[in-house]
Scaffold this motif. Structure first.
Motif, PDB file in Angstrom:
ATOM      1  N   ASN A   1     -89.008 -17.854  -9.456  1.00  0.00           N
ATOM      2  CA  ASN A   1     -90.334 -18.464  -9.500  1.00  0.00           C
ATOM      3  C   ASN A   1     -91.374 -17.423  -9.110  1.00  0.00           C
ATOM      4  O   ASN A   1     -91.314 -16.863  -8.013  1.00  0.00           O
ATOM      5  CB  ASN A   1     -90.390 -19.661  -8.542  1.00  0.00           C
ATOM      6  CG  ASN A   1     -91.664 -20.468  -8.684  1.00  0.00           C
ATOM      7  OD1 ASN A   1     -92.673 -19.982  -9.185  1.00  0.00           O
ATOM      8  ND2 ASN A   1     -91.614 -21.714  -8.234  1.00  0.00           N
ATOM      9  N   VAL A   2     -92.335 -17.173  -9.980  1.00  0.00           N
ATOM     10  CA  VAL A   2     -93.340 -16.147  -9.708  1.00  0.00           C
ATOM     11  C   VAL A   2     -94.159 -16.473  -8.463  1.00  0.00           C
ATOM     12  O   VAL A   2     -94.639 -15.566  -7.755  1.00  0.00           O
ATOM     13  CB  VAL A   2     -94.263 -15.962 -10.939  1.00  0.00           C
ATOM     14  CG1 VAL A   2     -95.183 -17.161 -11.140  1.00  0.00           C
ATOM     15  CG2 VAL A   2     -95.071 -14.673 -10.831  1.00  0.00           C
ATOM     16  N   GLU A   3     -94.317 -17.747  -8.145  1.00  0.00           N
ATOM     17  CA  GLU A   3     -95.086 -18.109  -6.955  1.00  0.00           C
ATOM     18  C   GLU A   3     -94.390 -17.682  -5.668  1.00  0.00           C
ATOM     19  O   GLU A   3     -95.039 -17.508  -4.635  1.00  0.00           O
ATOM     20  CB  GLU A   3     -95.355 -19.611  -6.940  1.00  0.00           C
ATOM     21  CG  GLU A   3     -96.275 -20.074  -8.071  1.00  0.00           C
ATOM     22  CD  GLU A   3     -96.568 -21.559  -8.017  1.00  0.00           C
ATOM     23  OE1 GLU A   3     -96.218 -22.190  -6.995  1.00  0.00           O
ATOM     24  OE2 GLU A   3     -97.143 -22.083  -8.987  1.00  0.00           O
ATOM     25  N   ASP A   4     -93.072 -17.493  -5.727  1.00  0.00           N
ATOM     26  CA  ASP A   4     -92.327 -17.043  -4.549  1.00  0.00           C
ATOM     27  C   ASP A   4     -92.708 -15.621  -4.143  1.00  0.00           C
ATOM     28  O   ASP A   4     -92.487 -15.226  -2.985  1.00  0.00           O
ATOM     29  CB  ASP A   4     -90.820 -17.102  -4.808  1.00  0.00           C
ATOM     30  CG  ASP A   4     -90.304 -18.526  -4.975  1.00  0.00           C
ATOM     31  OD1 ASP A   4     -91.009 -19.459  -4.556  1.00  0.00           O
ATOM     32  OD2 ASP A   4     -89.205 -18.689  -5.539  1.00  0.00           O
ATOM     33  N   VAL A   5     -93.233 -14.843  -5.080  1.00  0.00           N
ATOM     34  CA  VAL A   5     -93.571 -13.446  -4.786  1.00  0.00           C
ATOM     35  C   VAL A   5     -95.078 -13.194  -4.916  1.00  0.00           C
ATOM     36  O   VAL A   5     -95.507 -12.052  -4.989  1.00  0.00           O
ATOM     37  CB  VAL A   5     -92.784 -12.487  -5.704  1.00  0.00           C
ATOM     38  CG1 VAL A   5     -91.309 -12.500  -5.339  1.00  0.00           C
ATOM     39  CG2 VAL A   5     -92.960 -12.851  -7.181  1.00  0.00           C
TER      40      VAL A   5
END
Length: 512
Positions: free
Chosen positions: A318-322
């Protein structure tokens, strides 16, 4: 009457004349070398695009005692005996590690197509489209996100194709013709790598298919390159016709898997209509009270690929995790300190700072920051005398990390929509152009940090060198006046975090 498109392309032409001298890919010359190892267990390594190597099926070859195989050997001897000067040149060009050559071809195409589409006479813009590659404008615009994605799909397909090739090489274990018959000369340094299927043919087929999908106007050129590569393999002494056919079969299967993934990864939606772009901009303003404005000339109505941050990643779920923390608020103490820092750099521009800014510019007409790091990787591959499978692994993990880094960076750019220094510092000027996408975080920083960490993992003795390069690439954008210093420092941390996902995957692929 001189039209706006004419002025635009004249401007681009000036940039290209300056940049091409430094950044167009050059032919990497090196002495033929003996591989440091053959990675005989390479067929057991974990591929990326499929779960089991056995899902790529390949029939057993004919016995070397069969009449059909003997006829192939006779044909090979005849071809070698009638070899032309052109074929000898091809043998020298492709070498015994053509992974490097196909990567260079990709860099060449990226540089060729890294040209901004110009405006129409009525100030409207027509976006490049794979449905009508002839345009105008021609497809693609090979900007940094496009370049990183292109290199990732090429390298991953090569890597998986060679894992399958190694699996069947050591399953069937058919010796190369020159190993069986001493009257057959081998064009390169001898080794004991089995000949069926031909690893070179895998690379020729899979590379041509991936690059043709990415650069459709180059279909004829790429077809000619594939034929030239296959022809050189056919006189190298390493392969007979059935070896080449088997390699092409694997190349077809793996290319299809890669292109199927690419078709549904979200890239086709990355460049948005103006209404969508405006809604993303408004959402950022509602969240933070700021928004980036495009100050390039001539101004494009839509920023570069606002939804690239939604493209499917390779090794991050998930891009939001990074997603990094928010940048400083406008007029905050941290922001004002950075304003003064940039003003100080501009007032005290040294030759060394200008050199660094120019060296890492990687702008129009170049192979972009992702290409820059591929060039470094190719040099290291040759220096370490890697075999094709090991070389493909290096580039696959490098470019997966670079693509994931670009996706994460573009997610941050359009989520935060942070203004560039030229927008908020009155009278401020850059020495490196005005990109048409938001500032935070710095693409150069994220791309370079991710690339350097992967290269440091694969080439630990180069760790200090490549990390220093990444820091220089990051600060180059601050020297150029394009980015805030926190764009670079946070972007560097972001790239390192992304790379760790890729390195973790690499450590578990069975190759160490």
């Amino acid at each position: 009457m001189i039209t706006k498109p004419f002025l635009f392309f004249l401007f681009c032409g000036i940039i290209l004349c300056v940049s091409c001298e430094k950044d167009l890919p050059t032919y990497l010359e090196y002495e033929e070398y003996s591989f440091t190892g053959l990675d005989e267990n390479g067929g057991t390594w974990k591929p990326v695009l499929f779960d089991q190597v056995s899902s790529i099926t390949l029939e057993a070859p004919k016995e070397i005692t069969s009449q059909s195989y003997k006829a192939e050997v006779t044909a090979l001897k005849s071809a070698i005996g009638q070899m032309t000067d052109s074929q000898r040149e091809s043998l020298a060009y492709w070498g015994n590690n053509p992974v490097v050559r196909w990567n260079e071809i990709a860099l060449e195409l990226i540089a060729k197509y890294n040209i901004i589409p110009g405006p129409n006479d009525d100030d409207s813009y027509t976006l490049p489209s794979p449905a009508t590659p002839d345009g105008p404008p021609g497809f693609p615009f090979a900007h940094p996100p496009y370049a990183g994605r292109a290199l990732a799909y090429l390298s991953v397909a090569q890597f998986d194709g060679l894992i399958a090739a190694w699996h069947y090489k050591y399953r069937y274990n058919r010796k190369a013709p020159y190993q069986q018959d001493t009257s057959i000369s081998f064009a390169y340094e001898p080794n004991t790598l089995p000949s069926y299927p031909s690893d070179g043919a895998v690379l020729a087929r899979v590379s041509r298919k991936i690059l043709t999908a990415l650069f459709p106007l180059e279909a004829t050129y790429l077809q000619e390159l594939e034929q030239n590569h296959l022809e050189s393999l056919g006189v190298s002494g390493a392969n007979v016709a059935s070896d080449l056919a088997a390699g092409s079969t694997i190349g077809d299967a793996v290319a299809q898997l890669a292109l199927t993934r690419a078709a549904s990864d979200g890239m086709k939606n990355a460049q948005t209509p103006k209404a969508v772009s405006d809604s993303i901009k408004q959402a950022a303003f509602n969240r933070f009270g700021w928004q980036w404005e495009n100050l390039e000339l001539p101004t494009r109505p839509v920023g570069l690929t606002p939804l690239f941050g939604k493209v499917k990643m390779w090794n991050v779920t998930n891009v939001e995790d990074v997603r990094p923390v928010a940048p400083p608020a406008i007029d905050s103490e941290s922001y004002l300190k950075d304003v003064q820092l940039l003003k100080d750099h501009a007032s005290n521009m040294t030759e060394e700072k200008r050199r660094i800014a120019n060296f890492w510019q990687d702008g129009l007409g170049t192979y972009t920051p992702p290409g820059h790091w591929n060039r470094f990787a190719n040099e290291f591959i040759v220096e370490h005398k890697m075999n094709p499978l090991r070389a493909a692994r290096t580039l696959a993990y490098l470019n997966m990390a670079v693509m994931d880094a670009g996706i994460s960076c573009w997610d941050a750019k359009y989520y935060y929509h942070y203004p560039r220094p030229i927008q908020t510092i009155p009278g401020f000027k850059t020495i490196a152009g005005t990109p048409n996408f938001p500032s935070y975080t710095s693409g150069h920083s994220v791309f370079s940090a991710a690339a350097s960490e992967v290269l440091a993992y694969i080439f630990p003795e180069k760790a200090e060198l490549v990390r220093n390069w990444a820091e220089e690439a990051a600060i180059s954008r601050v020297y150029g006046g394009i980015h805030w210093s926190f764009d670079a420092t946070v972007g560097t941390r972001q790239g390192i975090e992304i790379a760790n996902y890729t390195i973790h995957k690499a450590q578990a692929d069975g190759s160490d």
